[in-house]
Design an enzyme around this catalytic site. Structure first.
Site, PDB file in Angstrom:
ATOM      1  N   LYS A 160       0.817  -1.216   0.000  1.00  0.00           N
ATOM      2  CA  LYS A 160       0.000   0.000   0.000  1.00  0.00           C
ATOM      3  C   LYS A 160       0.849   1.264   0.000  1.00  0.00           C
ATOM      4  O   LYS A 160       0.447   2.289  -0.553  1.00  0.00           O
ATOM      5  CB  LYS A 160      -0.928   0.006   1.213  1.00  0.00           C
ATOM      6  CG  LYS A 160      -2.094  -0.970   1.089  1.00  0.00           C
ATOM      7  CD  LYS A 160      -3.045  -0.848   2.254  1.00  0.00           C
ATOM      8  CE  LYS A 160      -4.216  -1.814   2.094  1.00  0.00           C
ATOM      9  NZ  LYS A 160      -5.171  -1.713   3.232  1.00  0.00           N
ATOM     10  N   ARG A 161       2.026   1.185   0.601  1.00  0.00           N
ATOM     11  CA  ARG A 161       2.861   2.390   0.639  1.00  0.00           C
ATOM     12  C   ARG A 161       3.385   2.768  -0.742  1.00  0.00           C
ATOM     13  O   ARG A 161       3.799   3.909  -0.967  1.00  0.00           O
ATOM     14  CB  ARG A 161       4.024   2.213   1.620  1.00  0.00           C
ATOM     15  CG  ARG A 161       5.086   1.219   1.187  1.00  0.00           C
ATOM     16  CD  ARG A 161       6.151   1.033   2.279  1.00  0.00           C
ATOM     17  NE  ARG A 161       7.108   0.013   1.947  1.00  0.00           N
ATOM     18  CZ  ARG A 161       8.210   0.235   1.234  1.00  0.00           C
ATOM     19  NH1 ARG A 161       8.465   1.445   0.783  1.00  0.00           N
ATOM     20  NH2 ARG A 161       9.058  -0.741   0.988  1.00  0.00           N
TER      21      ARG A 161
END
Length: 469
Positions: free
Chosen positions: A242-243
């Site tokens: 997700k980062r």
């Protein structure tokens, strides 16, 4: 060669991940390139994690991306009787057997293997035992009678020839003790019954493919063509998370990305066609082949996707952009917007496309064309509209009243004369005008804004600003 049939088979346990979207795209393109079929199967056998919302999210994401599938989507769970039927066939043919190991036995088996430095595989202890030895009250699983020597070979369209020693593949479970099929069996039966010719998926499934090939062989069925794509990594080379921007497809839609831009970007992640960067959907269908899929992991870069999206916004016609923008703008502004206000936006949109990298940004940048008077001023605009700024607005408004031809050239000529008469630089007039007309210190060219707003709205907004404190 039989007609090409591919499939996308997501598990409905959450949103459609960006990596899954690329898998769907490659399957869709390969099928369309060959004039074949692209099928959708929902692998919903894990009922504890299954949700209807997740299924709907998958449908919605694929439709938004324009990856329509042929026929009805297939529910794997609805075919569980068929899977059990095939397991029974393998039992009858001696290609599978009942295993009565308890969970405790299996745990002991794995722990002993690890202690001895061996792979924790099932040791086949029920492979040749008589079922009459079965302990009472134990429901058996059904295991495949896998070959114990030799090797399993897959001619992968992307990875090349890959092989594994059969000694590293144990007698996998086909049916659980409660009679439900395992993923391995269900996938093979479904792919066979759906006529799948090519299985295109991530290379994290390569081990599964070796095991599934054993099931195909046990049933005497032809193995489909396998093609395992490298997984996506982040821009830093680490596993995509997700980062890095590894979100669901719907999240990109909400962030204002265009479907065609996302498709173009996903296409170029691990596939290439010379130096081409901007590739239309039709070109992609014409050019796509598995030969051009690379073997190394592609890197997902949010900055590159954003830049590409900006290109697509600039290339998209005004009518299409308005269709995408208007519902969100109506939700934000509320009722009371007249058609003339939407027409102002339509006239001014061309000048705003250059400044925006996504639909949300385009909406923010163009809201001043649509909102009702008096408009709100941001901090930058308030600072510009100090006493001197308001004085310049009053003077400019007095001269604009007399302009007869309301076009950019005449408007610029008028304002430049104001600057000359007042012995001011052009910016000393243009900046207050921009602040008064848009509520911001940033906008398209101020003369373009004045032309698009029209005489009545321009003079009204300037009067509002002159009276503001």
């Amino acid at each position: 060669m039989p007609p090409v049939v591919t499939r996308f088979a997501p598990s409905p346990t959450g949103f459609l991940h960006i990596g899954g979207a690329r898998t769907a795209l490659f399957n869709w393109l390969f099928a369309r390139h060959h004039g074949g079929k692209f099928l959708l199967r929902i692998e919903d056998t894990d009922r504890k994690r299954y949700t209807e919302d997740a299924v709907d999210a998958i449908y919605s994401a694929l439709k938004w991306l324009g990856l329509g599938w042929d026929g009805e989507a297939v529910s794997q769970y609805s075919r569980r009787d068929r899977h059990a039927e095939i397991a029974a066939q393998l039992l009858a043919d001696g290609r599978a057997y009942h295993c009565y190991c308890s969970p405790e036995e299996l745990t002991e088996m794995r722990e002993a293997a690890r202690a001895e430095g061996r792979t924790a595989l099932y040791d086949g202890r029920w492979r040749d035992r008589d079922p009459s030895d079965a302990p009472p009250g134990v429901d058996p699983v059904v295991r495949l009678r896998a070959p114990e020597d030799g090797e399993t070979v897959i001619n992968d369209e992307i990875q090349g020839v890959v092989k594994v020693a059969n000694s590293r593949l144990d007698d996998m479970v086909l049916l659980r003790a409660d009679g439900t099929p395992t993923y391995m069996l269900a996938v093979v039966v479904d792919d066979r019954d759906m006529g799948i010719t090519h299985v295109i998926r991530g290379d994290d499934h390569l081990t599964n493919s070796f095991r599934q090939a054993l099931i195909y062989d046990a049933l005497g069925w032809a193995v489909p063509v396998f093609a395992h794509m490298p997984l996506l990594h982040g821009a830093d080379g680490a596993k995509l998370s997700k980062r890095h921007g590894a979100l669901g497809v719907e999240a990109y839609r909400e962030m204002g990305f265009l479907a065609d831009a996302l498709i173009n970007y996903l296409l170029r992640l691990g596939w290439s066609h010379g130096d081409d960067e901007i590739i239309s959907r039709q070109q992609a269908i014409e050019w796509f082949s598995l030969d051009a899929v690379g073997r190394s992991a592609a890197r997902f870069d949010m900055d590159k996707l954003t830049s590409l999206n900006g290109h697509y916004i600039r290339a998209t016609d005004t009518a299409t952009l308005l269709q995408l923008m208007r519902p969100k703008m109506e939700e934000s502004i509320g009722p009371g917007v007249e058609e003339e206000q939407w027409q102002r936006l339509e006239r001014g949109l061309e000048g705003l496309k250059e400044r925006s990298k996504n639909i949300n940004e385009l909406i923010d940048n163009s809201m001043f064309y649509v909102i009702n008077r008096p408009i709100n001023l941001d901090d930058g605009a308030r600072k510009i509209l100090d006493e001197q700024g308001r004085r310049m607005v009053v003077i400019a408004r007095e001269k604009l009243v007399d302009v007869t031809s309301w076009n950019v050239d005449e408007l610029e000529r008028c304002i430049r004369k104001v600057a000359t008469d007042q012995n001011e630089k052009m910016g000393a007039i243009a900046q207050p005008l921009r602040a008064a007309l848009t509520g911001s210190s940033v906008s398209p060219g101020v003369f373009e804004v004045i032309e698009v707003l029209g005489r009545e709205e321009t003079l009204g907004r300037l009067e509002d600003a002159a009276l503001s404190k």
